[in-house]
Scaffold this motif. Structure first.
Motif, PDB file in Angstrom:
ATOM      1  N   THR A 139      36.842  64.443 -28.373  1.00 17.18           N
ATOM      2  CA  THR A 139      35.984  65.260 -29.239  1.00 17.18           C
ATOM      3  C   THR A 139      35.784  66.659 -28.657  1.00 17.18           C
ATOM      4  OG1 THR A 139      33.934  64.514 -28.198  1.00 17.18           O
ATOM      5  CG2 THR A 139      34.705  63.256 -30.124  1.00 17.18           C
ATOM      6  N   ASN A 140      36.525  66.968 -27.601  1.00 19.32           N
ATOM      7  CA  ASN A 140      36.389  68.270 -26.934  1.00 19.32           C
ATOM      8  C   ASN A 140      34.953  68.518 -26.482  1.00 19.32           C
ATOM      9  OD1 ASN A 140      39.169  68.978 -27.361  1.00 19.32           O
ATOM     10  ND2 ASN A 140      38.627  69.384 -29.490  1.00 19.32           N
ATOM     11  N   GLY A 141      34.299  67.456 -26.005  1.00 14.28           N
ATOM     12  CA  GLY A 141      32.935  67.566 -25.499  1.00 14.28           C
ATOM     13  C   GLY A 141      31.870  67.626 -26.570  1.00 14.28           C
ATOM     14  N   GLN A 142      32.240  67.459 -27.827  1.00 12.29           N
ATOM     15  CA  GLN A 142      31.267  67.490 -28.925  1.00 12.29           C
ATOM     16  C   GLN A 142      30.738  66.078 -29.166  1.00 12.29           C
ATOM     17  OE1 GLN A 142      32.572  70.180 -32.328  1.00 12.29           O
ATOM     18  NE2 GLN A 142      34.526  69.708 -31.321  1.00 12.29           N
ATOM     19  N   LEU A 143      29.849  65.640 -28.326  1.00 13.88           N
ATOM     20  CA  LEU A 143      29.363  64.261 -28.408  1.00 13.88           C
ATOM     21  C   LEU A 143      28.275  64.143 -29.463  1.00 13.88           C
ATOM     22  CD1 LEU A 143      29.385  63.422 -24.608  1.00 13.88           C
ATOM     23  CD2 LEU A 143      31.001  62.690 -26.359  1.00 13.88           C
ATOM     24  N   SER A 144      28.695  64.160 -30.698  1.00  8.35           N
ATOM     25  CA  SER A 144      27.844  63.983 -31.862  1.00  8.35           C
ATOM     26  C   SER A 144      28.431  62.817 -32.638  1.00  8.35           C
ATOM     27  CB  SER A 144      27.865  65.272 -32.689  1.00  8.35           C
ATOM     28  OG  SER A 144      27.107  65.122 -33.862  1.00  8.35           O
ATOM     29  N   TYR A 145      27.580  61.940 -33.120  1.00  9.76           N
ATOM     30  CA  TYR A 145      28.083  60.717 -33.747  1.00  9.76           C
ATOM     31  C   TYR A 145      27.585  60.597 -35.180  1.00  9.76           C
ATOM     32  CZ  TYR A 145      28.725  59.966 -28.808  1.00  9.76           C
ATOM     33  OH  TYR A 145      29.070  60.135 -27.493  1.00  9.76           O
ATOM     34  N   PRO A 146      28.423  60.005 -36.029  1.00 11.82           N
ATOM     35  CA  PRO A 146      29.780  59.541 -35.781  1.00 11.82           C
ATOM     36  C   PRO A 146      30.740  60.709 -35.616  1.00 11.82           C
ATOM     37  CG  PRO A 146      29.271  59.329 -38.108  1.00 11.82           C
ATOM     38  CD  PRO A 146      28.021  59.792 -37.430  1.00 11.82           C
ATOM     39  N   ALA A 147      31.823  60.449 -34.920  1.00 13.39           N
ATOM     40  CA  ALA A 147      32.882  61.443 -34.748  1.00 13.39           C
ATOM     41  C   ALA A 147      34.204  60.765 -35.087  1.00 13.39           C
ATOM     42  CB  ALA A 147      32.901  61.963 -33.317  1.00 13.39           C
ATOM     43  N   THR A 148      34.967  61.384 -35.951  1.00  8.55           N
ATOM     44  CA  THR A 148      36.273  60.856 -36.330  1.00  8.55           C
ATOM     45  C   THR A 148      37.321  61.831 -35.824  1.00  8.55           C
ATOM     46  OG1 THR A 148      35.311  59.837 -38.301  1.00  8.55           O
ATOM     47  CG2 THR A 148      37.706  60.092 -38.251  1.00  8.55           C
ATOM     48  N   VAL A 149      38.203  61.320 -34.983  1.00  8.06           N
ATOM     49  CA  VAL A 149      39.230  62.145 -34.368  1.00  8.06           C
ATOM     50  C   VAL A 149      40.584  61.793 -34.977  1.00  8.06           C
ATOM     51  CG1 VAL A 149      40.408  62.684 -32.194  1.00  8.06           C
ATOM     52  CG2 VAL A 149      37.921  62.352 -32.225  1.00  8.06           C
TER      53      VAL A 149
END
Length: 147
Positions: free
Chosen positions: A110-120
């Motif tokens: 996530t390139n350090g973007q720890l926000s949830y949910p995250a879909t990569v």
């Protein structure tokens, strides 16, 4: 005759109750990527406490159109971003990072973007193409992950 009826009931229930995304573990996905390196990868990072993650599971991921699109176009992985055990994916070990309260795989992808949910969204070689943060309704989710 009975088998034909069973097939009709199964198909009808899939549309009525929604299909499911065929989520794979990291190990299963690694094998699938080796077998189909041309197929892109979708990783859903979630946490157990995240309300929007639960809503994405309940509303968006059960939508028949979303499930069909993801199953046809991606190798799909679901991963708890706060997993404390070391995990291995595509030959790389990832460990838990206490200050970030996340496993390094979530942090890295996530390139350090720890926000949830995250879909990569990534290619079969591991290059991240897109990160979609937050909850999306079904139609918006499909648009965000379109190839």
């Amino acid at each position: 005759m009975k088998s034909s009826l069973a097939i009709v009931v199964f198909i009808f229930s899939s549309f009525l109750f929604g299909q499911e995304i065929k989520w794979l573990t990291l190990d299963e996905a690694t094998k699938e990527i080796k077998a189909h390196p041309e197929k892109p990868v979708l990783i859903n990072f979630y946490t157990t406490w995240c309300g929007f993650c639960k809503r994405l599971d309940k509303e968006t991921f059960t939508d028949a159109k979303v499930a069909d699109y993801v199953n046809k176009n991606y190798i799909a992985i679901k991963f708890d971003a706060e997993t404390k055990e070391m995990v291995k994916f595509n030959g790389i070990n990832y460990t838990y990072i206490a200050p970030a309260k996340a496993n390094y795989i979530a942090y890295a992808f996530t390139n350090g973007q720890l926000s949830y949910p995250a879909t990569v969204l990534m290619d079969g070689k591991g290059a991240v193409n897109k990160v979609v943060l937050g909850f999306r309704v079904a139609n918006d989710f499909i648009q965000d992950i379109k190839i």
